[in-house]
Scaffold this motif. Structure first.
Motif, PDB file in Angstrom:
ATOM      1  N   HIS A  31       0.830  -1.202   0.000  1.00 20.67           N
ATOM      2  CA  HIS A  31       0.000   0.000   0.000  1.00 20.67           C
ATOM      3  C   HIS A  31       0.861   1.248   0.000  1.00 20.67           C
ATOM      4  O   HIS A  31       2.049   1.218   0.306  1.00 20.67           O
ATOM      5  N   ILE A  32       0.211   2.335  -0.385  1.00 21.27           N
ATOM      6  CA  ILE A  32       0.790   3.678  -0.300  1.00 21.27           C
ATOM      7  C   ILE A  32      -0.156   4.452   0.608  1.00 21.27           C
ATOM      8  O   ILE A  32      -1.343   4.549   0.321  1.00 21.27           O
ATOM      9  N   LEU A  33       0.365   4.946   1.710  1.00 16.55           N
ATOM     10  CA  LEU A  33      -0.442   5.663   2.696  1.00 16.55           C
ATOM     11  C   LEU A  33      -0.112   7.146   2.645  1.00 16.55           C
ATOM     12  O   LEU A  33       1.055   7.529   2.780  1.00 16.55           O
ATOM     13  N   VAL A  34      -1.144   7.960   2.420  1.00 18.09           N
ATOM     14  CA  VAL A  34      -0.988   9.418   2.387  1.00 18.09           C
ATOM     15  C   VAL A  34      -2.145  10.062   3.135  1.00 18.09           C
ATOM     16  O   VAL A  34      -3.160   9.425   3.399  1.00 18.09           O
TER      17      VAL A  34
ATOM     18  N   ARG B  51     -10.178   5.155   2.812  1.00 20.12           N
ATOM     19  CA  ARG B  51      -9.942   5.972   4.011  1.00 20.12           C
ATOM     20  C   ARG B  51     -10.055   5.125   5.271  1.00 20.12           C
ATOM     21  O   ARG B  51     -11.009   4.369   5.448  1.00 20.12           O
ATOM     22  N   THR B  52      -9.043   5.246   6.143  1.00 21.42           N
ATOM     23  CA  THR B  52      -9.086   4.659   7.480  1.00 21.42           C
ATOM     24  C   THR B  52      -8.624   5.735   8.457  1.00 21.42           C
ATOM     25  O   THR B  52      -8.273   6.844   8.042  1.00 21.42           O
TER      26      THR B  52
ATOM     27  N   LEU C  47      -5.290   7.770   3.846  1.00 17.25           N
ATOM     28  CA  LEU C  47      -5.794   7.193   2.599  1.00 17.25           C
ATOM     29  C   LEU C  47      -4.809   6.139   2.097  1.00 17.25           C
ATOM     30  O   LEU C  47      -3.623   6.429   1.939  1.00 17.25           O
ATOM     31  N   HIS C  48      -5.321   4.950   1.849  1.00 21.98           N
ATOM     32  CA  HIS C  48      -4.492   3.836   1.371  1.00 21.98           C
ATOM     33  C   HIS C  48      -4.802   3.572  -0.095  1.00 21.98           C
ATOM     34  O   HIS C  48      -5.972   3.445  -0.463  1.00 21.98           O
TER      35      HIS C  48
ATOM     36  N   ASN D 191      -8.920 -10.083  10.137  1.00 25.50           N
ATOM     37  CA  ASN D 191      -8.843  -9.279  11.365  1.00 25.50           C
ATOM     38  C   ASN D 191      -7.437  -8.792  11.722  1.00 25.50           C
ATOM     39  O   ASN D 191      -7.221  -8.307  12.831  1.00 25.50           O
ATOM     40  N   ALA D 192      -6.489  -8.885  10.800  1.00 25.04           N
ATOM     41  CA  ALA D 192      -5.143  -8.386  11.051  1.00 25.04           C
ATOM     42  C   ALA D 192      -5.021  -6.901  10.704  1.00 25.04           C
ATOM     43  O   ALA D 192      -4.157  -6.212  11.231  1.00 25.04           O
ATOM     44  N   MET D 193      -5.882  -6.441   9.809  1.00 21.11           N
ATOM     45  CA  MET D 193      -5.866  -5.050   9.362  1.00 21.11           C
ATOM     46  C   MET D 193      -7.201  -4.400   9.746  1.00 21.11           C
ATOM     47  O   MET D 193      -8.163  -5.095  10.044  1.00 21.11           O
ATOM     48  N   VAL D 194      -7.237  -3.062   9.702  1.00 19.81           N
ATOM     49  CA  VAL D 194      -8.510  -2.392   9.974  1.00 19.81           C
ATOM     50  C   VAL D 194      -9.540  -2.841   8.932  1.00 19.81           C
ATOM     51  O   VAL D 194      -9.185  -3.207   7.812  1.00 19.81           O
ATOM     52  N   GLN D 195     -10.808  -2.823   9.306  1.00 21.49           N
ATOM     53  CA  GLN D 195     -11.864  -3.430   8.498  1.00 21.49           C
ATOM     54  C   GLN D 195     -11.949  -2.890   7.069  1.00 21.49           C
ATOM     55  O   GLN D 195     -12.061  -3.660   6.119  1.00 21.49           O
ATOM     56  N   ALA D 196     -11.885  -1.573   6.891  1.00 23.14           N
ATOM     57  CA  ALA D 196     -11.999  -1.003   5.544  1.00 23.14           C
ATOM     58  C   ALA D 196     -10.859  -1.482   4.648  1.00 23.14           C
ATOM     59  O   ALA D 196     -11.060  -1.756   3.457  1.00 23.14           O
ATOM     60  N   PHE D 197      -9.664  -1.603   5.211  1.00 23.35           N
ATOM     61  CA  PHE D 197      -8.506  -2.082   4.457  1.00 23.35           C
ATOM     62  C   PHE D 197      -8.728  -3.540   4.060  1.00 23.35           C
ATOM     63  O   PHE D 197      -8.567  -3.915   2.897  1.00 23.35           O
TER      64      PHE D 197
END
Length: 92
Positions: free
Chosen positions: A7-10, A77-78, A82-83, A54-60
């Motif tokens: 992923h790219i997180l900004v 969006r989390t 933004l991923h 369940n290792a990552m936030v739900q939206a991801f």
């Protein structure tokens, strides 16, 4: 089920849109992750390795579940920002 993703997180929605355009124009995901991402995974081109439910936030996780391997998500969006996610693997 296990997935592998990068992923790219900004934080900035305009930057996320610009990164997506660069990806569509053929730019390399790993290079853009190293250039733009605010996540420590940027050192590995955004690679998050293998993970299960369940290792990552739900939206991801929801985004990764629906992507096919090799595909890139729209910005998700989390609470972290933004991923832009690229699914790189899946196994049972």
């Amino acid at each position: 089920m296990m997935w592998r993703a990068s992923h790219i997180l900004v934080k900035d929605p305009q930057l996320a849109t610009r990164i997506l355009k660069e990806l569509k124009d053929g730019e390399d995901f790993k290079i853009l992750a190293k250039k733009y991402s605010t996540c420590p995974s940027k050192k590995k081109g955004g690679d998050l390795g293998w993970f299960g439910p369940n290792a990552m936030v739900q939206a991801f996780e929801n985004s990764v579940r629906t992507l096919t391997v090799g595909k890139i998500s729209k910005p998700i969006r989390t609470q972290f920002g933004l991923h832009i996610i690229k699914k790189t693997g899946q196994r049972n």
